[in-house]
Design an enzyme around this catalytic site. Structure first.
Site, mmCIF file in Angstrom:
data_model
loop_
_atom_site.group_PDB
_atom_site.id
_atom_site.type_symbol
_atom_site.label_atom_id
_atom_site.label_comp_id
_atom_site.label_asym_id
_atom_site.label_seq_id
_atom_site.Cartn_x
_atom_site.Cartn_y
_atom_site.Cartn_z
ATOM 1 C CG ASP A 1 40.297 46.206 45.098
ATOM 2 O OD1 ASP A 1 40.276 45.121 45.696
ATOM 3 O OD2 ASP A 1 41.212 47.017 45.220
ATOM 4 C CD GLU B 1 48.194 46.248 40.034
ATOM 5 O OE1 GLU B 1 47.411 46.355 41.004
ATOM 6 O OE2 GLU B 1 48.641 47.240 39.404
#
Length: 441
Positions: free
Chosen positions: A180, A406
């Site tokens: 992102d 993550e």
């Protein structure tokens, strides 16, 4: 024969399976219990590959649940929203995208209007490859059911996202890359003019990019939404249009997978093989930078290769036909002090020596399990067993030390972001499953 799992690996297997069981909603898998309550497209591709080793029935439901959000145009949205969750449980939620106002969007489920790296045909093929003899007929039937949806996804990309008319897929938002806030997007985002208002709410999680970065992300969505996600607008007007090497590498890998699937179900593999050859040549012609020995993203609006060197630069290792000299250059860079050579827990997502490197900055430096897996898979395809073993070992060290986080600090392995991350657990299952699978003679 395959390699029997050690006791430690068996413990990891059971722990990873527990994460996937806990994150299963009954129809799909949330990426993590605390931060991401919906279904994301390439998360589900990775998750299905892990579920193939653990619960095949859930792997099939995972993909079918995702494709229920597919638009009539073939676009596979990057988010399929859980309608049981409050509309404001996550930002950006359905109210930002307003898919219900789009004729092509499904009527029964809200979605985003962007897509994600098209890894899904490769995931479906991997699911089939994990099937035992007893499941062979059922597996072929599932492929036959999913195949038209995958073909529609690829047809959309070829028809609507070849914005540079050179054979590659262009992304229209950083979120479509999966990476992102990568430094690769700093230039195109910096050129985006913002109105004198802020878009991003104050409750965006701290682990995500915030402030002006998020305002630019949301501004791009409002522009797309205002144009009705129109193909002509994307091609001619939208300010962000980039050909990314990792996105196109997944597109190529999945195109090869479609050819294999066509053969398995009695279809015609030739069109897929022809597309794969076009993408292969376009990757080399449009994104390979021989002067620096790596692939770079191309900014179609600025008409240039972008300067950042990130983990996406190694994505084309997924191309089985990549020329030997190109492979050697990529491996040299990957193992250098700019990437794995200086990281105790590789592979960092950005060139360590670049000014934009940030060891804790989401996609600006940390190590992620999914990008490790992609490079591992690509290395195996080129017979680079030393590189594949390095990536396997680094990934296992990360989860042993910090759990299924993550992402991770590339220097000391500290876990960051959400806990009990589904794709981290799923890809550990796939790595362990591949290790114990019988090897071809």
């Amino acid at each position: 024969m395959g390699t029997r799992l050690t006791g430690d690996e068996t413990t990891l297997w059971k722990a990873a399976a527990r994460v996937l069981d806990a994150n299963w909603t009954g129809t799909g898998t949330i990426p993590s219990p605390a931060l991401y309550p919906h279904q994301w497209a390439w998360d589900s591709a990775f998750v299905s590959m892990g579920l193939a080793r653990h619960r095949r029935d859930r792997a099939e439901r995972e993909l079918l649940s995702l494709f229920r959000g597919q638009w009539a145009t073939g676009l596979l949205p990057h988010i399929v929203f859980n309608t049981r969750m409050p509309r404001h449980a996550y930002f950006p939620g359905p109210d930002l995208w307003r898919s219900d106002l789009q004729d092509a969007a499904p009527r029964d489920v809200p979605t985003s209007g962007l897509t994600h790296p098209p890894l899904h045909a490769l995931a479906a093929l991997r699911l089939h490859e994990c099937a035992g003899p007893a499941d062979a007929d059922r597996s072929r039937a599932f492929l036959a059911r999913l195949y038209p949806m995958l073909v529609a996804q690829h047809r959309y990309l070829a028809r609507c996202r070849d914005l540079g008319a050179g054979g590659l897929v262009a992304i229209c938002h950083p979120w479509e890359s999966g990476l992102d806030n990568s430094p690769a997007w700093d230039g195109p985002l910096g050129a985006l003019q913002l109105p004198p208002v802020a878009y991003a709410p104050e409750h965006v999680p701290r682990t995500l990019p915030t402030g002006e970065d998020y305002d630019r992300y949301v501004r791009l969505v409002t522009l797309l939404r205002g144009a009705g996600y129109c193909d002509e607008y994307l091609r001619d007007t939208h300010p962000f249009a980039v050909e990314d090497p990792l996105v196109n590498a997944t597109y190529l890998a999945s195109t090869h997978a479609l050819a294999e699937m066509a053969e398995i179900i009695g279809g015609d593999p030739v069109p897929h093989r022809e597309t794969a050859q076009r993408v292969h040549h376009a990757l080399l012609d449009r994104l390979w930078d021989g002067d620096t020995g790596c692939f770079r993203a191309r900014d179609l609006r600025g008409g240039r290769l972008l300067p950042a060197v990130t983990v996406a630069s190694f994505g084309p290792l997924l191309d089985p036909d990549l020329p030997g000299p190109v492979v050697r250059d990529l491996v040299d860079l990957l193992l250098s002090a700019r990437f794995a050579g200086a990281a105790g827990y590789p592979v960092p997502t950005c060139d360590i020596q670049a000014p934009s490197f940030d060891r804790g900055g989401y996609w600006r430096g940390p190590t992620w399990i999914n990008t490790n897996w992609l490079l591992w898979h690509g290395a195996l395809g080129h017979g680079l067993t030393v590189v594949a073993d390095l990536l396997y070992g680094a990934t296992m060290r990360l989860v042993r030390q910090s759990g299924f986080r993550e992402y991770f600090d590339p220097f000391d392995g500290t876990g960051r972001g959400s806990h009990d991350c589904s794709w981290s657990a799923a890809l550990v299952l796939d790595l362990l499953g591949a290790r114990r699978a019988p090897r071809a003679a």
